[in-house]
Enzyme design. Structure first.
Site, PDB file in Angstrom:
ATOM      1  N   VAL A  76       0.849  -1.191   0.000  1.00 45.91           N
ATOM      2  CA  VAL A  76       0.000   0.000   0.000  1.00 45.91           C
ATOM      3  C   VAL A  76       0.884   1.241   0.000  1.00 45.91           C
ATOM      4  O   VAL A  76       1.850   1.328   0.759  1.00 45.91           O
ATOM      5  CB  VAL A  76      -0.922   0.002   1.257  1.00 45.91           C
ATOM      6  CG1 VAL A  76      -1.665   1.319   1.377  1.00 45.91           C
ATOM      7  CG2 VAL A  76      -1.902  -1.155   1.201  1.00 45.91           C
ATOM      8  N   VAL A 100      -2.161  -2.935   6.922  1.00 44.72           N
ATOM      9  CA  VAL A 100      -1.056  -2.430   6.094  1.00 44.72           C
ATOM     10  C   VAL A 100      -1.316  -0.969   5.711  1.00 44.72           C
ATOM     11  O   VAL A 100      -0.393  -0.140   5.681  1.00 44.72           O
ATOM     12  CB  VAL A 100      -0.879  -3.337   4.849  1.00 44.72           C
ATOM     13  CG1 VAL A 100       0.154  -2.767   3.897  1.00 44.72           C
ATOM     14  CG2 VAL A 100      -0.470  -4.744   5.270  1.00 44.72           C
ATOM     15  N   ALA A 121       4.506   4.095   2.808  1.00 40.03           N
ATOM     16  CA  ALA A 121       4.037   2.840   2.207  1.00 40.03           C
ATOM     17  C   ALA A 121       4.175   1.735   3.244  1.00 40.03           C
ATOM     18  O   ALA A 121       4.786   1.922   4.294  1.00 40.03           O
ATOM     19  CB  ALA A 121       4.851   2.502   0.973  1.00 40.03           C
ATOM     20  N   LYS A 122       3.606   0.611   2.974  1.00 38.68           N
ATOM     21  CA  LYS A 122       3.824  -0.569   3.821  1.00 38.68           C
ATOM     22  C   LYS A 122       3.418  -1.790   3.024  1.00 38.68           C
ATOM     23  O   LYS A 122       2.570  -1.701   2.125  1.00 38.68           O
ATOM     24  CB  LYS A 122       2.958  -0.491   5.088  1.00 38.68           C
ATOM     25  CG  LYS A 122       3.560  -1.234   6.251  1.00 38.68           C
ATOM     26  CD  LYS A 122       4.645  -0.397   6.922  1.00 38.68           C
ATOM     27  CE  LYS A 122       5.287  -1.118   8.090  1.00 38.68           C
ATOM     28  NZ  LYS A 122       6.151  -0.203   8.856  1.00 38.68           N
ATOM     29  N   GLY A 123       4.009  -2.917   3.367  1.00 42.05           N
ATOM     30  CA  GLY A 123       3.632  -4.171   2.720  1.00 42.05           C
ATOM     31  C   GLY A 123       3.443  -5.230   3.773  1.00 42.05           C
ATOM     32  O   GLY A 123       3.854  -5.070   4.926  1.00 42.05           O
TER      33      GLY A 123
END
Ligand code: NAD
Length: 432
Positions: A76, A100, A121-123
């Site tokens: 994201v 996320v 962002a993050k995953g």
């Protein structure tokens, strides 16, 4: 001014794509700050949801069985306005799109608060990494990297470690990406091994940064660290390094925990022997020099500094009034709910909020990315000096705003971050 989404009028539960307790917390914190700072309504609505959310499902073959599991993964990107996006990758059995997305939103405010040229962002992958063999973990990582490869890149979105991932996982991501383009691309991830272009000091940066801030906060509160006690929840990357640096600063560690147990010793725990125990056994359970307590009992121990460094949603309206600390230094992301925040503010607990407290990680990740893009390495001393300067600068800006505008530290830190992003959005304007 009209807009399609009226967050104060409508139930944010309606936006079911991202809905989760953690995403609701991130939105509520943001809306509280937005209201206090009278944020432009259009900008507010734009920042309430991530700009890009990718959900993937992919097969993961187990070692010993002809069994293929279908696994869910996410990446994201919350804000693309500030530069490339930046954020860790989490492997945990409870990961979902909402979690996320919340983490991606917090990354945006964190990067802006630290004045780093990144959006958030993050995953994540919904799997328990402790149940995977090394080869299963490698296959999972390589396939997940392929699935998200179109939206990551050294100028686009740069992953890093988070819960359940480490520098080995980053090395496999770097290798998988590099295989696709045909040459080594170290700057595709941060938090990788030093021999592959990782930065000195990155592994311990989050814990080190948190302890820099604890020193600043203690100074601000008139607390003598050498006469202070600390309790730390979580004994992974962030928790174990926080404990190490706290002990080096003369703080007595009286409680620690991980997923297996909590440990309490009012006379102080021996940090080196705890680290040795973890090296040998992987978990804290079975350590002889302390009595075992539960994670919830741990949070309620009387201490000067409580540092949650494990999971989100640990300090809630149910236990906040029972906390017995003077300072809450958040190493984990989202450990405290909004209701708990208010209880702690009323109890006059000094809060070092997560977007400030754990920002040492992304700050040294930024240093790593800069070193990789310039093919130039910095000394550990240089890295720690720069980290210290950036952490203290952000702490001072947050305290100043909190005192000037009579705000709690979390809201002050959020506003510091949000105003920078809002300014950038307004300056860039709308396309088309
Ligand atoms: P990690 O996987 O290295 O360690 C997690 C620790 O939490 C382990 O000791 C584990 O046993 C413990 N834990 C798991 N479930 C628990 C439970 N139910 N109760 C108590 N302890 C439990 O993860 P990490 O990288 O140290 O990340 C911890 C937190 O810090 C996360 O919220 C993460 O988002 C945040 N964070 C990490 C970094 C980083 O650089 N690694 C940077 C910023 C923020």
């Amino acid at each position: 001014m009209s807009s399609t989404i009226h967050p104060f009028d409508q139930d944010i539960d309606d936006n079911t794509e991202w809905d989760s307790p953690m995403f609701r917390l991130a939105q509520q914190q943001f809306l509280k700050a937005a209201e206090i700072m009278s944020l432009d309504e259009n900008v507010r609505d734009r920042l309430l949801f991530p700009q890009r959310s990718l959900t993937v499902s992919f097969p993961c073959r187990r070692d010993e069985y002809a069994e293929v599991e279908t696994v869910f993964g996410y990446r994201v990107q919350h804000v693309l306005t500030m530069g490339p996006t930046k954020g860790g990758i989490r492997y945990h059995q409870d990961v979902n799109l909402g979690e996320v997305s919340a983490l991606a939103m917090w990354m945006t405010w964190k990067c802006a608060l630290m004045e780093l040229p990144f959006g958030g962002a993050k995953g994540g992958v919904r799997i328990d990494p402790t149940k995977l063999s090394r080869s299963e973990l490698q296959r999972l990582t390589r396939r997940y990297t392929m699935e998200i490869t179109d939206i990551i890149g050294p100028d686009r979105d740069i992953p890093a470690p988070d819960m359940g991932t480490n520098e080995q996982v980053m090395a496999w991501i770097m290798d998988t990406y590099s295989q696709q383009v045909g040459y080594a691309v170290p700057e595709i991830v941060t938090g990788k091994p030093v021999v592959l272009g990782g930065s000195l000091g990155r592994t311990e940066a989050t814990g080190r940064g948190l302890v820099y801030l604890i020193c600043e906060a203690a100074n601000h509160m008139g607390m003598d660290l050498k006469k202070s006690t600390a309790v730390v929840q979580g004994f992974g990357n962030v928790g174990s390094n926080t404990i190490r640096f706290l002990a080096e600063s003369g703080v007595k560690i009286i409680g620690v925990s991980d997923v297996s147990t909590g440990l309490h010793n009012p006379n102080g725990l021996e940090v080196n022997s705890l680290l040795e125990h973890i090296d040998q056994h992987g978990i804290l359970k079975g350590y002889a020099g302390a009595s075992e307590i539960s994670n919830s009992e741990l949070l309620e121990l009387k201490c000067d500094i409580l540092a949650p460094c494990a999971l989100q949603n640990q300090i809630t309206s149910k236990n906040a009034s029972k906390l017995n600390c003077r300072m809450l230094a958040e190493g984990a992301n989202g450990p405290t709910t909004l209701e708990a925040d208010q209880i702690l503010i009323d109890k006059e607990v000094f809060i070092v909020p997560d977007i400030l407290g754990n920002a040492g990680g992304v700050t040294v990740s930024y240093f790593e990315w800069v070193q990789d893009t310039q093919n130039f390495t910095w000394s550990l001393e240089e890295i720690n000096d720069r980290l210290h300067k950036i952490m203290v600068g952000a702490f001072n800006r947050t305290v100043l705003r909190s005192q000037r505008d009579k705000l709690d530290m979390r809201t002050a830190a959020m506003i510091e971050g949000i105003q920078r992003v809002a300014k950038a959005k307004l300056l860039r304007g709308l396309f088309p």
